[in-house]
Scaffold this motif. Structure first.
Motif, mmCIF file in Angstrom:
data_model
loop_
_atom_site.group_PDB
_atom_site.id
_atom_site.type_symbol
_atom_site.label_atom_id
_atom_site.label_comp_id
_atom_site.label_asym_id
_atom_site.label_seq_id
_atom_site.Cartn_x
_atom_site.Cartn_y
_atom_site.Cartn_z
ATOM 1 N N MET A 110 28.270 -7.084 52.172
ATOM 2 C CA MET A 110 26.956 -7.105 52.816
ATOM 3 C C MET A 110 25.879 -7.408 51.778
ATOM 4 O O MET A 110 25.222 -6.502 51.246
ATOM 5 C CB MET A 110 26.684 -5.747 53.485
ATOM 6 N N PRO A 111 25.668 -8.674 51.437
ATOM 7 C CA PRO A 111 24.708 -9.028 50.385
ATOM 8 C C PRO A 111 23.273 -8.606 50.677
ATOM 9 O O PRO A 111 22.525 -8.257 49.756
ATOM 10 C CB PRO A 111 24.831 -10.550 50.282
ATOM 11 N N SER A 112 22.874 -8.625 51.929
ATOM 12 C CA SER A 112 21.496 -8.240 52.249
ATOM 13 C C SER A 112 21.270 -6.753 51.990
ATOM 14 O O SER A 112 20.187 -6.348 51.556
ATOM 15 C CB SER A 112 21.173 -8.575 53.709
ATOM 16 N N LEU A 113 22.280 -5.934 52.244
ATOM 17 C CA LEU A 113 22.167 -4.506 51.966
ATOM 18 C C LEU A 113 22.160 -4.255 50.460
ATOM 19 O O LEU A 113 21.458 -3.362 49.973
ATOM 20 C CB LEU A 113 23.316 -3.741 52.619
ATOM 21 N N LYS A 114 22.920 -5.047 49.705
ATOM 22 C CA LYS A 114 22.890 -4.951 48.244
ATOM 23 C C LYS A 114 21.479 -5.215 47.726
ATOM 24 O O LYS A 114 20.975 -4.483 46.868
ATOM 25 C CB LYS A 114 23.851 -5.967 47.623
ATOM 26 N N THR A 115 20.854 -6.243 48.258
ATOM 27 C CA THR A 115 19.499 -6.596 47.826
ATOM 28 C C THR A 115 18.519 -5.473 48.133
ATOM 29 O O THR A 115 17.658 -5.134 47.311
ATOM 30 C CB THR A 115 19.040 -7.888 48.523
ATOM 31 N N LEU A 116 18.656 -4.878 49.307
ATOM 32 C CA LEU A 116 17.761 -3.787 49.700
ATOM 33 C C LEU A 116 17.951 -2.574 48.796
ATOM 34 O O LEU A 116 16.969 -1.989 48.315
ATOM 35 C CB LEU A 116 18.022 -3.397 51.157
ATOM 36 N N ALA A 117 19.203 -2.199 48.545
ATOM 37 C CA ALA A 117 19.476 -1.047 47.681
ATOM 38 C C ALA A 117 18.946 -1.294 46.276
ATOM 39 O O ALA A 117 18.367 -0.398 45.648
ATOM 40 C CB ALA A 117 20.975 -0.770 47.646
ATOM 41 N N HIS A 118 19.111 -2.507 45.796
ATOM 42 C CA HIS A 118 18.636 -2.862 44.463
ATOM 43 C C HIS A 118 17.115 -2.744 44.379
ATOM 44 O O HIS A 118 16.562 -2.259 43.377
ATOM 45 C CB HIS A 118 19.077 -4.287 44.128
ATOM 46 N N SER A 119 16.434 -3.160 45.422
ATOM 47 C CA SER A 119 14.968 -3.072 45.427
ATOM 48 C C SER A 119 14.509 -1.615 45.453
ATOM 49 O O SER A 119 13.490 -1.266 44.841
ATOM 50 C CB SER A 119 14.387 -3.823 46.634
ATOM 51 N N LYS A 120 15.248 -0.749 46.132
ATOM 52 C CA LYS A 120 14.884 0.666 46.194
ATOM 53 C C LYS A 120 15.103 1.348 44.848
ATOM 54 O O LYS A 120 14.365 2.267 44.472
ATOM 55 C CB LYS A 120 15.685 1.373 47.293
ATOM 56 N N ILE A 121 16.117 0.904 44.117
ATOM 57 C CA ILE A 121 16.391 1.474 42.800
ATOM 58 C C ILE A 121 15.187 1.316 41.885
ATOM 59 O O ILE A 121 14.823 2.221 41.135
ATOM 60 C CB ILE A 121 17.639 0.802 42.176
ATOM 61 N N HIS A 122 14.538 0.163 41.960
ATOM 62 C CA HIS A 122 13.435 -0.128 41.051
ATOM 63 C C HIS A 122 12.141 0.586 41.438
ATOM 64 O O HIS A 122 11.142 0.481 40.722
ATOM 65 C CB HIS A 122 13.207 -1.637 40.987
ATOM 66 N N ARG A 123 12.157 1.315 42.543
ATOM 67 C CA ARG A 123 10.972 2.092 42.926
ATOM 68 C C ARG A 123 11.048 3.535 42.437
ATOM 69 O O ARG A 123 10.111 4.315 42.626
ATOM 70 C CB ARG A 123 10.815 2.098 44.453
ATOM 71 N N ILE A 124 12.175 3.894 41.837
ATOM 72 C CA ILE A 124 12.391 5.276 41.427
ATOM 73 C C ILE A 124 11.894 5.504 40.005
ATOM 74 O O ILE A 124 12.208 4.746 39.090
ATOM 75 C CB ILE A 124 13.884 5.646 41.503
ATOM 76 N N ASN A 125 11.115 6.559 39.837
ATOM 77 C CA ASN A 125 10.708 7.008 38.498
ATOM 78 C C ASN A 125 11.646 8.123 38.079
ATOM 79 O O ASN A 125 11.756 9.136 38.764
ATOM 80 C CB ASN A 125 9.267 7.519 38.517
ATOM 81 N N SER A 126 12.329 7.939 36.957
ATOM 82 C CA SER A 126 13.328 8.910 36.549
ATOM 83 C C SER A 126 13.134 9.330 35.103
ATOM 84 O O SER A 126 12.389 8.716 34.336
ATOM 85 C CB SER A 126 14.731 8.327 36.739
ATOM 86 N N THR A 127 13.829 10.388 34.725
ATOM 87 C CA THR A 127 13.811 10.886 33.357
ATOM 88 C C THR A 127 14.936 10.232 32.565
ATOM 89 O O THR A 127 15.769 9.511 33.115
ATOM 90 C CB THR A 127 14.011 12.402 33.343
ATOM 91 N N ALA A 128 14.984 10.516 31.271
ATOM 92 C CA ALA A 128 16.058 9.981 30.434
ATOM 93 C C ALA A 128 17.411 10.457 30.937
ATOM 94 O O ALA A 128 18.368 9.684 31.030
ATOM 95 C CB ALA A 128 15.856 10.419 28.983
ATOM 96 N N ARG A 129 17.507 11.739 31.295
ATOM 97 C CA ARG A 129 18.773 12.283 31.797
ATOM 98 C C ARG A 129 19.174 11.616 33.108
ATOM 99 O O ARG A 129 20.350 11.329 33.340
ATOM 100 C CB ARG A 129 18.660 13.801 31.969
ATOM 101 N N GLY A 130 18.206 11.360 33.962
ATOM 102 C CA GLY A 130 18.493 10.679 35.221
ATOM 103 C C GLY A 130 18.954 9.246 34.995
ATOM 104 O O GLY A 130 19.889 8.774 35.644
ATOM 105 N N GLU A 131 18.315 8.560 34.058
ATOM 106 C CA GLU A 131 18.695 7.183 33.744
ATOM 107 C C GLU A 131 20.088 7.110 33.128
ATOM 108 O O GLU A 131 20.830 6.154 33.350
ATOM 109 C CB GLU A 131 17.671 6.565 32.782
#
Length: 220
Positions: A110-131
């Motif tokens: 499902m390439p369109s779902l991959k693209t959506l998940a990838h875009s959501k990943i880049h909206r997350i602010n995380s810590t070093a441990r989370g990264e």
């Protein structure tokens, strides 16, 4: 699709096993699930066993199939925003949730779902441990040639590891030792950057010397 048969989806295993249901037509958009459905002999009892899949990720896939998007019921009480968009992801849990959807989408074709998940990943602010937790999952669950999600991880750490690793020194060390591919990719990018910088400096010095020689010859 509402007139198509209902399929039972047994997702996960043990205490975490959950039975989900979905209309067959929506499932047949996935080449992987088409193959699974072809193995079902009893058309009156459509049932697929998916013991290795994450219930949360598969639920997100179904939500996406029905609505064109997926969300998690984790809201910031002040802003009402979902997916932790206004919070700091301390543990990497939010990053991992989207990463699991990404890898599931890859498996389901499902390439369109991959693209959506990838875009959501880049909206997350995380810590070093989370990264670090996110990087470990990515490198253990994606193919070597997947530059869409792997390359940004390596690029992130190659440019910030000198600062962020001190926030979670032991976790970072463990990641580097446990996942050599991650270490190599980060080191490779660091060395490439140093090489480009050195070459740029050499070209600059060469240009200056060249100009001086031309001026000298002109004076003669």
């Amino acid at each position: 699709f509402l007139t198509s048969p209902i399929v039972q989806l047994v997702v996960g295993q043990g205490e975490g096993q959950t039975i989900l249901t979905a209309h067959k037509t929506l499932l047949t958009e996935s080449p992987y699930l088409v193959q699974e459905l072809e193995r079902v002999k009893d058309e009156t009892n459509l049932r697929i066993e998916l013991p290795e899949e994450s219930v949360d990720a598969f639920g997100s896939f179904l939500q996406y199939q029905y609505t064109g998007d997926y969300t998690y019921q984790q809201k910031d009480t002040a802003s009402g925003e979902e997916d932790g968009a206004s919070d700091i992801d301390q543990s990497g849990d939010q990053l991992l949730r989207h990463a699991r959807v990404y890898t599931l989408a890859e498996k389901l074709g499902m390439p369109s779902l991959k693209t959506l998940a990838h875009s959501k990943i880049h909206r997350i602010n995380s810590t070093a441990r989370g990264e670090i937790a996110y990087a470990r999952y990515v490198y253990r669950n994606t193919p070597v040639d997947d530059v869409i999600i792997r390359k940004p991880v390596a690029a992130f750490w190659s440019s910030r590891s000198h600062v962020l690793r001190h926030e979670a020194e032991e976790d970072f060390r463990s990641l580097c030792l446990d996942v050599p591919e991650f270490s190599y990719d980060v080191l490779n990018l660091v060395l490439d950057a140093k090489e480009k910088k050195a070459q740029h400096q050499a070209d600059g010095e060469s240009g200056i010397r060249g100009s001086a020689r031309k001026r000298l010859r002109t004076g003669i």
